[in-house]
Design an enzyme around this catalytic site. Sequence first.
Site, short mmCIF file in Angstrom:
data_model
loop_
_atom_site.label_atom_id
_atom_site.label_comp_id
_atom_site.label_asym_id
_atom_site.label_seq_id
_atom_site.Cartn_x
_atom_site.Cartn_y
_atom_site.Cartn_z
CB SER A 120 -8.14 3.59 2.73
OG SER A 120 -7.29 2.95 3.66
CB SER A 140 -8.41 0.77 5.71
OG SER A 140 -9.03 2.02 5.63
CE LYS A 178 -3.99 1.87 2.55
NZ LYS A 178 -4.89 1.66 3.72
#
Lengths: 95, 478, 478
Positions: free
Chosen positions: C146, C170, C71
């Site tokens: 996210s 997330s 990420k």
Amino acid sequence: MSISREDVKYTANLARLELKDKELDILSKHLQDILDFIDKLKSVDIKEVAPTSHVLPIKNVYREDEVSRSLKTSDALKNAPSKDERFFKVPKVIE
Amino acid sequence: MSYETVIGLEVHTQLNTKSKIFCGCSTEFGASANTQVCPVCLGLPGVLPVLNHKTLKHAVKTALALNCSIESFIKFDRKNYFYPDLPKNFQISQYDRPLSYKGHLTIKDKDKTKKIGITRVHLEEDAGKLIHEGDDAASSYVDFNRTGIPLLEIVSEPDMRSPGQAYLYLTTLKAILKYLDVSDCDMEKGSLRCDANISIRKKGDTKLGTKTELKNMNSFKGVKAALEFEVKRQIKLKEKGEKIMQQTLLWDEKKQKTVSMRTKEEAHDYRYFPEPDLVPFVLKQEEIDTIKNNLPELPEARLSRFMSEFKLSVYDGNILISDKYLADFFEECAKTYKQYKNLSNWIQGALSSELNNRKIQVKDLKLAPLELTKLLKIADEGKINNLTAKTVLTDMIHTGKSADTIIKEKNLAQISDSSALEEITDNVIKDNPKPVGDYKNGKENAIMFLMGQVMKQSKGKANPKMVIEILKERIKNA
Amino acid sequence: MNNNNNLFSLSAKDIITQKTDPKSVIASLTERINKVEDKVKAFVRKPKINPAAKPSPKTNQPLWSIAVSIKDNICVEGQLTTCASKILSGFHPPYDAEVITRLKNAGAILWGKTNMDEFAFGSSCENSCYGPTSNPHNLDCVPGGSSGGSAAAVAADETIMSIGSDTGGSIRQPASFCGVVGLKPTYGRVSRYGLIAFASSLDQIGPLTKNVYDSALLLNTIAGYDHKDSTSADIKVPDFTKSLGEDIKNITIGLPEEYFTKGINREVKIAVDTAIELLKKKGAKFIPVKLPHTQYAVAVYYIIATAEASSNLARFDGVQYGYRKDTGQGLIPMYRATRGEGFGEEAKRRIILGTYVLSSGYYDAYYLRAQKVRTLIKKDFDDAFKTIDCILTPTSPTPAFKKGEKLKTPLAMYLSDIYTISANLAGIPAISIPCGFTKNNLPIGLQLIAKPFAEDTLFKIASAYEAETNWCKIKPKL
């Protein structure tokens, strides 16, 4: 609690955020919605409840007083938007 | 109208550690800009702080020496504000639960003692340095070496009633910090900084007047001077019936006056909240007791001891104890030399002035205490006179040689051999008929001139007592 | 034996079993990316491996040959890391996050940076300066957020495994939307050092994988005490793959009534009920439990998370790195313009909200109160876990929603995390595993929540369920 456009402006200044007028309008409305929602917390009985800052009961985490290697100045400055050989450069405070 | 001055001081002192408070970067003073920085103290995205254990130990030690209560649950908070010398735009500090609170220290103002309350002592990180002079006039330059240096903030109660007391508070505090070996307290290096709050009120009033905050003083004398200036300024305003404004003033060392900060001050809203990246610290009572029991003797106690043990005056005692190393040196000498008053005179006088001249710190002095006492004994025995002893001391500090060696090498021993002295004296009497005549005619002082001549010819080595006797005898018999 | 053409679809477990070499894995993944990435846009840039870089020769390393995508809020030394934000444009961290160090030491291939909501602010992966990521199962839908890019990359077989971060759901919500396995470990299980902080007291790094085994395998590598993170737990890390396949006969699972209310989508409800029946057949015992403060979780979360975020994001100011907009009017206008232009809409909203709840006069009413209710939410779980081993809930009340659907109504977006937020507030581990599809072929996830450091319980139950179902193997049509 209600939040005024002026409150948002004051807060944006604390946070050093430039907001356009339109942004200010939309934000004020959104924040009011969220604050109204958050207001439900008022109904919780929190008498004699201790606040939680850390969920784990970890305490006393130290490092010993030992020197480790620092970055090279050139590496420290590598990402800087403005610099000279040794310093980060920032615009002066203008009164 | 007579006024009372009310002063409170906020001192930031750098703790003696090898590495910074939350990372392993060196704290060495004087390094080139941005060489003692790492991702943690630069506050780069993603980094986390880990507390240097020594900073907490030093803080607790200091708090105990200042008679503070220690918080059992120690936590850190974030103080949020934007400034380019603050890489994360928040400072890790302590807010509502400082690690210690409610202490005091005692100052000795002439013969009176006075307790000054300590509101709180807490740990925090230092910010970087912003330099405004550079090639580019529109820019400031940032050096982050100092960022993350461990600081102890020591806040006093508004208990001081004169700039003189504020000065005493600072010297007393400095002595304590040095005795604890927790800080260098060197204002020139920025390892001790002091801000002052000052207000005045009519004698007898209990309500505090409007205070101003003084910053930018870079010596204890500067603090005193700034406070003295500010007292006068505030009284002048009051007398004219003008209002004193609450504001921050900067001390201008060159002009010796306080000036208003030109920048517009915003209302502070620091949005403190508990630092989530650091866990709490819980000290057991036994740990606190151990630190307490191992505190060194502090200046106040040492002064009393010096006065009783060595029969020194408050004045002499105060000078000696003001520097831990000086007091240590004295005490070491006192083991082998019992003329304490004479010893104290030598240490405060000849030794201290030599150190001052050479800009040597006592702790860096290479002279062994035993060597000094040997020298003093030689002088006491009359082998050399005091003047010679002083030059020998200078040589000892300079060369590291012993007193004996220097006296021998330079042939400095007093001439106490009467036949040698008689020869010189006879020559002097022969060459100076006028002063001899004067003396004979009752001008007692003339003999001092003759004595001077003898000393000159003997290169200062003549035993003064013997010279006087021989002179008197020879002139009488001539 | 698989040929190179479909190596990309393999799980880490398959690759390890087959001893596939890194070059073939990379070649296959590259081909796959060239085919589908333009539709999915899971990455912030297409992953590239320096052809000169030699693969690790240590074939016995636990993640040898395994591509792991990261990420974009996790720092990789020398690799652009931006949190999908304009304000971090050009930022190349000079250090590796702890998880990256561990992945490198385990022989993993770092396979690109995945897209996300800016600074992890969002539940749809639409708030990215690189544009939105699409759900591989329906390109008109969001992948969740996210960690939407990490979930989509795994679902679309553009990577073997990926790393995400979870502050309020997330990892789990996008895992549920994309039909993959997503784990949020116990707070303190995985070092946060190098994870660009959103909310320090809630953030946790975790794996997104194609099956439960891979999740356990990846956690084995990234979990464990790190002295650079004060909040990291010094607790032994078991081999999590060992808990897979154990029977669940003596397991008691709680069903919190507060999570099965009318807000829940019918198809989601049916899928979860069916899963419960299956687990019952395998021997698990189900009992109802009460988590009475659940209704306050979202409100508490949006106070604490935004407050911490407002402070964590203060460092993005154009001084040391990233975007700077110099207006030529001095420092403060530079700050304001840089942050005004550098942050996206949602980031600004959260910074303002977080600043507001911490500001003078509001701290007690908002932040302190939220921290106290947080205590009550945690206590709900502590009480529940006295009688049960695990809690089962839907991961999200709905399957993936259409792009743009919730962008205009932030509160509706916030409420899509209603089932996942509590685990972050309580610091406990939770996993989302696929449990079915809607009739429109959108994945559905179920969430298992356990007590602190009981990830092994989650893996045990999840693997028992997975063994009886085929959901993990259903691939999107791309």
